[in-house]
Scaffold this motif. Structure first.
Motif, PDB file in Angstrom:
ATOM      1  N   TYR A   1       0.847  -1.192   0.000  1.00  0.00           N
ATOM      2  CA  TYR A   1       0.000   0.000   0.000  1.00  0.00           C
ATOM      3  C   TYR A   1       0.884   1.243   0.000  1.00  0.00           C
ATOM      4  N   CYS A   2       0.422   2.304  -0.679  1.00  0.00           N
ATOM      5  CA  CYS A   2       1.281   3.497  -0.822  1.00  0.00           C
ATOM      6  C   CYS A   2       1.386   4.291   0.481  1.00  0.00           C
ATOM      7  N   GLY A   3       0.346   4.210   1.337  1.00  0.00           N
ATOM      8  CA  GLY A   3       0.381   4.930   2.606  1.00  0.00           C
ATOM      9  C   GLY A   3      -0.030   6.389   2.483  1.00  0.00           C
ATOM     10  N   ALA A   4      -0.203   6.893   1.254  1.00  0.00           N
ATOM     11  CA  ALA A   4      -0.437   8.335   1.067  1.00  0.00           C
ATOM     12  C   ALA A   4      -1.807   8.665   0.485  1.00  0.00           C
ATOM     13  N   CYS A   5      -2.500   7.667  -0.075  1.00  0.00           N
ATOM     14  CA  CYS A   5      -3.761   7.986  -0.755  1.00  0.00           C
ATOM     15  C   CYS A   5      -4.920   8.048   0.253  1.00  0.00           C
ATOM     16  N   TYR A   6      -6.073   8.439  -0.233  1.00  0.00           N
ATOM     17  CA  TYR A   6      -7.262   8.565   0.630  1.00  0.00           C
ATOM     18  C   TYR A   6      -7.554   7.268   1.387  1.00  0.00           C
ATOM     19  N   PHE A   7      -7.550   6.134   0.664  1.00  0.00           N
ATOM     20  CA  PHE A   7      -7.927   4.866   1.313  1.00  0.00           C
ATOM     21  C   PHE A   7      -6.881   4.398   2.316  1.00  0.00           C
ATOM     22  N   CYS A   8      -5.598   4.597   1.990  1.00  0.00           N
ATOM     23  CA  CYS A   8      -4.552   4.246   2.959  1.00  0.00           C
ATOM     24  C   CYS A   8      -4.698   5.094   4.225  1.00  0.00           C
ATOM     25  N   LYS A   9      -5.010   6.391   4.016  1.00  0.00           N
ATOM     26  CA  LYS A   9      -5.087   7.291   5.172  1.00  0.00           C
ATOM     27  C   LYS A   9      -6.373   7.125   5.954  1.00  0.00           C
TER      28      LYS A   9
ATOM     29  N   HIS B   1      -7.742  -1.115  -0.458  1.00  0.00           N
ATOM     30  CA  HIS B   1      -8.330  -0.330  -1.553  1.00  0.00           C
ATOM     31  C   HIS B   1      -7.413   0.819  -1.981  1.00  0.00           C
ATOM     32  N   CYS B   2      -6.129   0.691  -1.595  1.00  0.00           N
ATOM     33  CA  CYS B   2      -5.124   1.698  -1.977  1.00  0.00           C
ATOM     34  C   CYS B   2      -5.241   2.025  -3.462  1.00  0.00           C
ATOM     35  N   GLN B   3      -5.193   3.316  -3.777  1.00  0.00           N
ATOM     36  CA  GLN B   3      -5.335   3.722  -5.182  1.00  0.00           C
ATOM     37  C   GLN B   3      -4.083   3.409  -5.997  1.00  0.00           C
ATOM     38  N   ASN B   4      -3.000   3.058  -5.295  1.00  0.00           N
ATOM     39  CA  ASN B   4      -1.776   2.624  -5.985  1.00  0.00           C
ATOM     40  C   ASN B   4      -1.442   1.186  -5.591  1.00  0.00           C
ATOM     41  N   TRP B   5      -2.476   0.409  -5.367  1.00  0.00           N
ATOM     42  CA  TRP B   5      -2.366  -0.960  -4.843  1.00  0.00           C
ATOM     43  C   TRP B   5      -1.456  -1.839  -5.705  1.00  0.00           C
TER      44      TRP B   5
HETATM   45 ZN   LIG Z   1      -2.641   4.068  -0.954  1.00  0.00          ZN
END
Ligand SMILES: [Zn+2]
Ligand SMILES: [Zn+2]
Length: 336
Positions: free
Chosen positions: A87-95, A101-105
């Motif tokens: 998970y990217c940790g920075a997108c809406y779903f990660c946060k 559901h990470c947008q950069n999954w």
């Molecule tokens: Zn993410």
């Protein structure tokens, strides 16, 4: 080193590829076991979110053999299992705590090289130490159990619920054992294959019912008003469609088995409204690795009995191409 590569849908080979170089936040694992899952067959067929070429395999256990330069607190030789989700940790779903559901999954074995290989590179934060009491084969089950834990936490089965599961494959039988250990009044499982139902009974699931033309009546006798919770663990669209009719008014239905993205089913919105139903999905896992590890380590469920085939890397292309393995096996485990 040796690895299995899906070059593109329908093309799979055993190849010599370069030993992975760890980035500073990665470790290298020598793979011991890797479960083969329906997702791997989907990636081979080209009907899942895979990137190609890819080394599949996302249910991994093994030993740490090399550490990236930034890593401390982990030793070479440590026995581990791997959460494949990146998970990217920075997108809406990660946060908002929804990394699945990470947008950069990304996922190891799906979009980045995974465990059907002698060695694999894994981000340090995806690695979980396993206790000495846990075998490498059990550790390869932490990922699928973690997906089940994620789904069951959403479902919130309550005291006294009667639960019906369609499909006594590896996922259905892991689920049934966990639900039976919980607070359900009864767990019923159905399948087309008598051998799977026999296995269900040896695992303590006594209501293991053959899915033949008498199924409707047998299930009606068990739950005349329907079941409180109905789970599809087959991934067969026709089964997902009829699952709804077995739910009690106010009941819950979960689509856990992975259908093809092209499948469509008929649902009556009026029925969902009038019968006050709740319909759930469940995608992958999300911060549920530790509970899955504990459930397996404490023998709350028996995963070893689900292993029907142990194969080596050279066998894997044949396994992925084979309809027989796909349909008749329980859990197939790669052993290196
Ligand atoms: Zn993410
Ligand atoms: Zn899987």
């Amino acid at each position: 080193m040796k690895a299995v590569i899906i070059e593109k849908p329908g093309q799979v080979y055993v190849k010599e590829i370069q030993y992975p170089k760890p980035r500073k936040d990665e470790i290298i694992i020598q793979v011991k076991n890797c479960g083969i899952c329906a997702t791997d067959f989907h990636i081979y067929n080209g009907d899942f979110v895979g990137s190609y070429p890819i080394v599949p395999g996302h249910e991994v256990s093994g030993t740490v053999v090399e550490l990236g330069s930034d890593i401390s607190g982990l030793k070479v030789g440590t026995r581990v299992t791997v959460d494949p989700g990146i998970y990217c940790g920075a997108c809406y779903f990660c946060k908002t705590n929804r990394g699945n559901h990470c947008q950069n999954w990304q996922a190891l074995g799906v979009t980045r090289n995974g465990g059907f290989a002698e060695y694999m590179a894994v981000p340090y934060k995806n690695v979980y130490k396993i206790p000495n009491s846990m075998s490498f084969i059990e550790a390869a089950f932490v990922e699928p159990v973690s997906c089940i834990v994620y789904g069951l936490r959403k479902l919130k089965i309550i005291n006294g619920d009667n639960v019906l599961i369609f499909g006594a494959g590896p996922i259905g039988l892991q689920m049934a054992q966990l639900i039976q250990h919980g607070n359900a009044a009864s767990v019923t499982i159905t399948d087309l294959k008598p051998t799977r139902l026999e296995l269900a009974k040896t695992l303590g699931i006594s209501k293991a019912i053959l899915s033949d033309d008498k199924l409707f009546q047998v299930l009606k006798d068990i739950a005349p008003l329907g079941f409180d919770v109905v789970i599809d663990a087959t991934g067969v669209a026709k089964v997902a469609e009829i699952a709804i009719s077995y739910a009690k008014n106010t009941g819950k239905i979960m689509f856990f088995g992975v259908c093809s993205p092209k499948d469509k089913i008929m649902i009556s919105p009026f029925e969902v409204y009038k019968r006050d139903l709740e319909i759930y999905g469940s995608f992958a896992l999300c911060y549920t690795f530790y509970p899955a590890l504990d459930l397996i380590n404490n023998k709350v469920l028996d995963v070893k009995s689900l292993v029907s085939d142990r194969v080596c890397l050279d066998d894997l292309p044949m396994v992925l191409k084979s309809k027989k393995f796909r349909e008749d096996s329980m859990k197939i485990i790669l052993e290196i």
